[in-house]
Design a protein around this motif. Structure first.
Motif, mmCIF file in Angstrom:
data_model
loop_
_atom_site.group_PDB
_atom_site.id
_atom_site.type_symbol
_atom_site.label_atom_id
_atom_site.label_comp_id
_atom_site.label_asym_id
_atom_site.label_seq_id
_atom_site.Cartn_x
_atom_site.Cartn_y
_atom_site.Cartn_z
ATOM 1 N N PRO A 1 12.394 9.823 0.882
ATOM 2 C CA PRO A 1 11.900 8.945 1.861
ATOM 3 C C PRO A 1 11.639 9.907 3.159
ATOM 4 N N GLN A 2 10.744 9.394 3.868
ATOM 5 C CA GLN A 2 10.238 10.519 5.387
ATOM 6 C C GLN A 2 11.760 10.522 6.283
ATOM 7 N N LEU B 1 0.825 -1.132 -0.059
ATOM 8 C CA LEU B 1 0.174 -0.124 -0.127
ATOM 9 C C LEU B 1 0.889 1.075 -0.077
ATOM 10 N N GLN B 2 2.026 1.027 0.857
ATOM 11 C CA GLN B 2 2.945 2.364 0.645
ATOM 12 C C GLN B 2 3.475 2.388 -0.852
ATOM 13 N N GLY B 3 3.959 1.455 -1.404
ATOM 14 C CA GLY B 3 4.432 1.641 -2.725
ATOM 15 C C GLY B 3 3.268 2.222 -3.805
ATOM 16 N N LEU B 4 2.089 1.792 -3.637
ATOM 17 C CA LEU B 4 0.947 2.050 -4.136
ATOM 18 C C LEU B 4 0.570 3.634 -4.034
ATOM 19 N N ALA B 5 0.672 3.827 -2.866
ATOM 20 C CA ALA B 5 0.344 5.364 -2.809
ATOM 21 C C ALA B 5 1.224 6.343 -3.306
ATOM 22 N N LYS B 6 2.701 5.848 -3.238
ATOM 23 C CA LYS B 6 3.555 6.790 -4.112
ATOM 24 C C LYS B 6 3.115 6.536 -5.629
ATOM 25 N N MET B 7 3.103 5.633 -5.980
ATOM 26 C CA MET B 7 2.643 5.601 -7.442
ATOM 27 C C MET B 7 1.323 6.349 -7.892
ATOM 28 N N ARG B 8 0.426 6.228 -7.158
ATOM 29 C CA ARG B 8 -0.684 7.266 -7.326
ATOM 30 C C ARG B 8 -0.404 8.538 -7.250
ATOM 31 N N ALA B 9 0.287 8.992 -6.178
ATOM 32 C CA ALA B 9 0.538 10.357 -5.963
ATOM 33 C C ALA B 9 1.402 11.098 -7.275
ATOM 34 N N LEU B 10 2.358 10.332 -7.649
ATOM 35 C CA LEU B 10 3.177 10.935 -8.740
ATOM 36 C C LEU B 10 2.399 10.859 -10.151
ATOM 37 N N ALA B 11 1.560 9.703 -10.276
ATOM 38 C CA ALA B 11 0.766 9.920 -11.564
ATOM 39 C C ALA B 11 -0.275 10.901 -11.434
ATOM 40 N N ALA B 12 -0.832 11.239 -10.265
ATOM 41 C CA ALA B 12 -1.768 12.302 -10.126
ATOM 42 C C ALA B 12 -1.155 13.634 -10.544
ATOM 43 N N ARG B 13 0.178 13.946 -10.376
ATOM 44 C CA ARG B 13 0.956 15.101 -10.648
ATOM 45 C C ARG B 13 1.349 15.273 -11.995
ATOM 46 N N LEU C 1 7.898 5.128 3.207
ATOM 47 C CA LEU C 1 8.199 3.964 2.559
ATOM 48 C C LEU C 1 9.015 2.803 3.503
ATOM 49 N N ARG C 2 8.513 3.155 4.946
ATOM 50 C CA ARG C 2 9.375 2.429 5.842
ATOM 51 C C ARG C 2 9.366 0.970 5.677
#
Length: 445
Positions: free
Chosen positions: A328-329, A43-55, A359-360
């Protein structure tokens, strides 16, 4: 010709675990045998992909590999049914079982080296699957990596996918983690920088003393030949052996580049001045000036760079001509790195934005944002020719989140690797994933 960069992130698999198998990768080694959370990792990886695609950034994914690797287990003498193979391996050699369950294919920066069509002699986009022969748990990955790449980039008019180099120490190849392309823009001819840790045949080149140098000069030269690269636009630079011994197992832990910018640490290269001179001369040949952004040891010690994975970040070109740094955080939690980044963004240099992600789960296994992605510059025609089912969209994101919620465990202990039910769960999940992505026959299940 215009081109757009896509980042292909590795989709974390259902058996994500911390085996600590990568000697030389400090983060991986420090978290050996602790419990993991595969669901959260995905889910962390998918959230990253989604956010960058949205940008508006080009974003796609590479599917996970099948686990456990029964081919590995059977090749070293474990026999019987799948359940019997797992039981015998768990009893006789738990470390080999852990190798068969390795989560490392999620780091697609190691999947292959990529040369855009603007750089190759035949005008095609080239991939060479990395043999990753330095580690048992990674040495079997290249077969599925090549299979996945051929499924996505199947049109031979536009793409060429090469099998891995010979699996011998002379050709140790770790893929794009030791390769950076610098250019004026993604669609024009660029300079391909190959960073190596040692040479098999040139004994005058010094090697690290504590940790292994995974990339050889000979492998880098072989990839350049396979891709049909120009000698004038191929630069070979030795990584500093001393920083390898400090946990910088790949160049992408100490340097990252994009377009004409190279963001690097003072101690990244064995000969900093010589490396920059080579790059500047090669860049002049493609009509570009090198923008070298140097981080001094006094600003960020190597240990802090490794702890935060400052350089294992992504540099993304924005429409305003500037770049965003995806970090990363942990970069905000290491004082020297946080202070440096604050000054960097305020300095008026090419980097004017920081994008943070949690992305811990990946970081604890030894990989940050840059490890998770394979960069591919695609012309409009190439982008249309590749398989569209892996391109991140809002609809695909929600479908994959539901798939993860259905199939992934939220806690995985080292002892769970012996459970035959886990193997069944992984196979079931991957069969469904191949249908979701429209890639039948992706796995040899």
């Amino acid at each position: 010709m215009s081109a757009r960069e896509f980042n292909f992130d590795g989709l974390v698999g259902p058996s994500h675990n911390y085996a600590g198998l990568s000697f030389g990768n400090v983060a991986s080694f420090n978290n050996v045998k602790s419990a993991s959370n595969p669901k959260l990792a995905a889910l962390q990886g998918l959230a990253k992909m989604r956010a960058l695609a949205a940008r508006g950034f080009g974003q796609a994914l590479l599917p996970p590999q099948d686990r456990p690797n029964f081919r590995l287990l059977r090749s070293v003498g474990f026999t019987g049914s799948d359940a019997e193979v797992l039981a015998k391996a768990a009893q006789e050699s738990p470390v080999i079982l852990a190798c068969a369950y390795s989560a490392s294919p999620m780091w697609t920066a190691n999947a292959a080296t990529v040369s855009p069509s603007a750089d190759s002699a035949d005008g095609r986009l080239h991939f060479t699957a990395a043999n990753l022969n330095n580690k048992l748990h990674r040495a079997f990955e290249h077969a599925q990596s090549a299979r996945s790449l051929r499924a996505i980039f199947k049109d031979e008019q536009h793409f060429a996918v090469h099998d891995a180099l010979p699996g011998t120490p002379a050709f140790g190849d770790e893929g794009a983690a030791n390769h950076t392309r610098l250019c004026k823009d993604h669609g024009s001819a660029g300079v391909e920088m190959f960073v190596y840790g040692r040479s098999e045949f040139d004994t005058s080149i010094s090697a690290p003393k504590k940790y292994p140098a995974r990339q050889t000069l000979e492998a880098s030269q072989a990839v350049a030949r396979l891709h049909g690269l120009s000698a004038e636009r191929s630069v070979y630079i030795q990584q500093n052996p001393d920083v390898i011994d400090q946990g910088v197992f790949h160049n992408d832990v100490i340097a990252v580049g994009n377009a004409n910018a190279l963001f690097y640490h003072e101690q990244a290269f064995a000969d900093e001045a010589g490396a920059l001179d080579q790059l500047r001369r090669a860049m002049a040949g493609v009509g570009a000036d090198l923008n070298a952004i140097r981080v001094d040891t006094a600003q960020v010690p190597v240990a802090d760079a490794v702890a935060s994975y400052l350089f294992n970040s992504q540099l993304l070109s924005k429409d305003n001509g500037k770049m965003a740094l995806v970090i990363p955080q942990e970069c905000q939690e290491v004082a020297s790195v946080a202070a440096y980044l604050q000054g960097l963004v305020a300095s008026g240099n090419a980097i004017d934005e920081l994008i943070h992600f949690d992305l811990r789960q990946s970081m604890r296994n030894g990989g940050g944002p840059a490890c998770l992605r394979l960069r591919v510059a695609l012309t409009d025609a190439e982008a249309k020719a590749m398989h569209q089912g892996v391109v991140m969209t809002e609809a695909l994101y929600h479908t994959l989140v539901a798939w993860v919620e259905k199939h992934y465990r939220d806690r995985l202990e080292p002892a769970d690797l012996a459970d035959p039910q886990l193997a069944i769960e992984v196979h079931t999940a991957l069969e469904e994933l191949s249908r979701i992505l429209g890639m039948p026959g992706l796995y040899d299940l």
